[in-house]
Design a protein around this motif. Structure first.
Motif, PDB file in Angstrom:
ATOM      1  N   GLY A 149       0.951  -1.146  -0.008  1.00  9.32           N
ATOM      2  CA  GLY A 149       0.068   0.073   0.084  1.00  9.32           C
ATOM      3  C   GLY A 149       0.983   1.210  -0.014  1.00  9.32           C
ATOM      4  O   GLY A 149       0.477   2.189   0.747  1.00  9.32           O
ATOM      5  N   LEU A 150       1.774   1.240  -0.764  1.00  7.86           N
ATOM      6  CA  LEU A 150       2.586   2.506  -0.784  1.00  7.86           C
ATOM      7  C   LEU A 150       1.841   3.686  -1.417  1.00  7.86           C
ATOM      8  O   LEU A 150       2.010   4.701  -0.908  1.00  7.86           O
ATOM      9  CB  LEU A 150       3.953   2.154  -1.472  1.00  7.86           C
ATOM     10  CG  LEU A 150       4.930   1.420  -0.805  1.00  7.86           C
ATOM     11  CD1 LEU A 150       6.098   1.022  -1.803  1.00  7.86           C
ATOM     12  CD2 LEU A 150       5.435   1.767   0.279  1.00  7.86           C
TER      13      LEU A 150
ATOM     14  N   MET B 217       9.054   9.716   0.767  1.00 13.83           N
ATOM     15  CA  MET B 217       8.933  10.906  -0.228  1.00 13.83           C
ATOM     16  C   MET B 217       8.482  10.394  -1.617  1.00 13.83           C
ATOM     17  O   MET B 217       7.686  11.098  -2.284  1.00 13.83           O
ATOM     18  CB  MET B 217      10.195  11.586  -0.478  1.00 13.83           C
ATOM     19  CG  MET B 217      10.453  12.474   0.748  1.00 13.83           C
ATOM     20  SD  MET B 217       9.406  13.707   1.164  1.00 13.83           S
ATOM     21  CE  MET B 217       9.542  13.544   3.098  1.00 13.83           C
ATOM     22  N   PRO B 218       8.997   9.475  -2.225  1.00 13.51           N
ATOM     23  CA  PRO B 218       8.862   8.663  -3.450  1.00 13.51           C
ATOM     24  C   PRO B 218       7.263   8.545  -3.661  1.00 13.51           C
ATOM     25  O   PRO B 218       6.471   8.598  -4.449  1.00 13.51           O
ATOM     26  CB  PRO B 218       9.610   7.421  -3.617  1.00 13.51           C
ATOM     27  CG  PRO B 218      10.914   7.827  -2.941  1.00 13.51           C
ATOM     28  CD  PRO B 218      10.238   8.412  -1.623  1.00 13.51           C
ATOM     29  N   GLU B 219       6.654   7.833  -2.456  1.00  9.54           N
ATOM     30  CA  GLU B 219       5.245   7.468  -2.318  1.00  9.54           C
ATOM     31  C   GLU B 219       4.516   8.735  -2.586  1.00  9.54           C
ATOM     32  O   GLU B 219       3.344   8.532  -3.113  1.00  9.54           O
ATOM     33  CB  GLU B 219       5.017   6.471  -1.079  1.00  9.54           C
ATOM     34  CG  GLU B 219       5.771   5.157  -1.181  1.00  9.54           C
ATOM     35  CD  GLU B 219       7.253   5.210  -0.930  1.00  9.54           C
ATOM     36  OE1 GLU B 219       7.735   6.228  -0.348  1.00  9.54           O
ATOM     37  OE2 GLU B 219       7.995   4.259  -1.068  1.00  9.54           O
ATOM     38  N   LEU B 220       4.656   9.492  -1.591  1.00 10.65           N
ATOM     39  CA  LEU B 220       4.037  10.958  -1.707  1.00 10.65           C
ATOM     40  C   LEU B 220       3.794  11.472  -3.013  1.00 10.65           C
ATOM     41  O   LEU B 220       2.975  11.704  -3.425  1.00 10.65           O
ATOM     42  CB  LEU B 220       4.439  11.877  -0.483  1.00 10.65           C
ATOM     43  CG  LEU B 220       3.702  13.181  -0.298  1.00 10.65           C
ATOM     44  CD1 LEU B 220       2.332  12.856  -0.043  1.00 10.65           C
ATOM     45  CD2 LEU B 220       4.395  13.669   0.858  1.00 10.65           C
ATOM     46  N   ARG B 221       5.092  11.689  -3.575  1.00 15.52           N
ATOM     47  CA  ARG B 221       5.138  12.195  -5.052  1.00 15.52           C
ATOM     48  C   ARG B 221       4.365  11.417  -5.958  1.00 15.52           C
ATOM     49  O   ARG B 221       3.713  11.966  -6.717  1.00 15.52           O
ATOM     50  CB  ARG B 221       6.584  12.041  -5.571  1.00 15.52           C
ATOM     51  CG  ARG B 221       7.568  13.051  -4.703  1.00 15.52           C
ATOM     52  CD  ARG B 221       8.714  13.403  -5.357  1.00 15.52           C
ATOM     53  NE  ARG B 221       9.976  13.726  -4.684  1.00 15.52           N
ATOM     54  CZ  ARG B 221      10.910  13.327  -4.129  1.00 15.52           C
ATOM     55  NH1 ARG B 221      10.999  12.120  -4.257  1.00 15.52           N
ATOM     56  NH2 ARG B 221      11.712  14.077  -3.362  1.00 15.52           N
ATOM     57  N   ALA B 222       4.269  10.105  -5.893  1.00 14.91           N
ATOM     58  CA  ALA B 222       3.580   9.120  -6.650  1.00 14.91           C
ATOM     59  C   ALA B 222       2.308   9.259  -6.420  1.00 14.91           C
ATOM     60  O   ALA B 222       1.286   9.209  -7.297  1.00 14.91           O
ATOM     61  CB  ALA B 222       3.973   7.604  -6.609  1.00 14.91           C
ATOM     62  N   ALA B 223       1.634   9.593  -4.946  1.00 10.80           N
ATOM     63  CA  ALA B 223       0.263   9.729  -4.830  1.00 10.80           C
ATOM     64  C   ALA B 223      -0.301  11.036  -5.505  1.00 10.80           C
ATOM     65  O   ALA B 223      -1.340  11.069  -6.077  1.00 10.80           O
ATOM     66  CB  ALA B 223       0.143   9.784  -3.238  1.00 10.80           C
ATOM     67  N   MET B 224       0.635  11.948  -5.562  1.00 13.97           N
ATOM     68  CA  MET B 224       0.264  13.250  -6.182  1.00 13.97           C
ATOM     69  C   MET B 224       0.103  13.208  -7.371  1.00 13.97           C
ATOM     70  O   MET B 224      -0.789  13.512  -8.534  1.00 13.97           O
ATOM     71  CB  MET B 224       1.414  14.423  -5.867  1.00 13.97           C
ATOM     72  CG  MET B 224       1.171  14.861  -4.153  1.00 13.97           C
ATOM     73  SD  MET B 224       1.771  16.201  -4.071  1.00 13.97           S
ATOM     74  CE  MET B 224       3.351  15.507  -3.213  1.00 13.97           C
TER      75      MET B 224
END
Ligand code: GDP
Length: 248
Positions: A3-4, A233-240
């Motif tokens: 669930g990243l 950080m990579p996961e948050l960027r990907a979610a956006m």
């Protein structure tokens, strides 16, 4: 780590391989697609934030907001939660958002834009919950935050930042209530994960997720980040990136 990216579950590479090392058909093929999709989003998210993000606008009041256009993603949280550090870490800039604000200085909604002018803006909201600021000032900042969250059609998502050492406080719950009333999707992001040990971090996340189950507009999953170590950080960027793709 499952669930990243919200709604997408990443599994370890070995999980989708058969004993002979080739992909198994059927369900495992779906897993492979999921993993590919996640990897693509992570890479697209990295690219989205790799360029030069710039300040575009500052609004000390609801009357001075920029015109509603494109897609806005806002970051909210108590003062000192690590919001400026997170925005700087996401954009790879040391001083895009100002860190360690002095309580009492003018609080503004700050808008940032990426180099692609693809219509995505980040909004750094004033920190709330200053203990030492004059009451009237706190009341006017709080009103600004709540008005912005309620009446902004271009606002597509709010990340509510929560310090992993402290968990949800009453002022955070007030903000969640306002978000429940508005039509904005929101997700909680734990900050400063590097300061909390594994079991304590899991307990904090579980507690916040349990509280969120009473808030239907909230993403049920909580993202865990550290601006210092780069965790999440990579996961948050990907979610956006995912949100941007969905709204395009
Ligand atoms: P803001 O008031 O929410 O914008 O918070 P800041 O970004 O200014 O951060 C407040 C304090 O927390 C500063 O001293 C930061 O160095 C510290 N801080 C922010 N993020 C992290 C983090 O991920 N890990 C640690 N250990 N400290 C952090």
């Amino acid at each position: 780590m499952p669930g990243l990216v919200p709604g997408i579950h990443v599994l370890e590479g070995s999980a989708q391989e058969g004993v002979d090392g080739r992909d198994k058909p059927g369900h495992d093929g779906d897993l492979r697609m999921t993993i590919d999709l996640d990897a693509k989003l992570i890479e697209a998210g990295r690219k989205l934030f790799a360029g030069d993000w710039q300040f575009v606008w500052a609004s000390p009041s609801i009357e001075t907001l920029p015109p509603m256009e494109g897609l806005e993603i806002a970051f909210a949280g108590r003062s000192n939660v690590g919001k400026s550090s997170l925005i700087n870490a996401l954009t790879g800039r040391n001083n895009l958002a100002r860190t360690s604000h002095t309580p009492g200085r003018t609080q503004e909604l700050i808008f940032f834009e990426g180099p692609d002018k693809d219509g995505l803006r980040l909004v750094d909201m004033p920190g709330y919950g200053y203990a030492s600021a004059p009451k009237t000032q706190v009341a006017s900042w709080t009103a600004l935050i709540h008005k912005f969250l309620q009446g902004r059609a271009s606002l597509a998502r709010v990340y509510v930042l929560i310090d992993a050492r402290h968990g949800l406080k009453d002022v955070d719950l007030d903000v969640l209530k306002t978000l429940d009333r508005s039509a904005v999707s929101y997700q909680v992001v734990l900050t400063k994960a590097d300061q909390v040990k594994g079991a304590e971090l899991d307990a904090c996340r579980a507690k916040v997720e349990a509280a969120l189950s009473k808030h239907p507009a909230a993403f049920p999953e909580v993202l865990t980040t550290s601006s210092r170590s780069g965790t999440g950080m990579p996961e948050l960027r990907a979610a956006m990136m995912k949100l941007l793709e969905e709204r395009r």
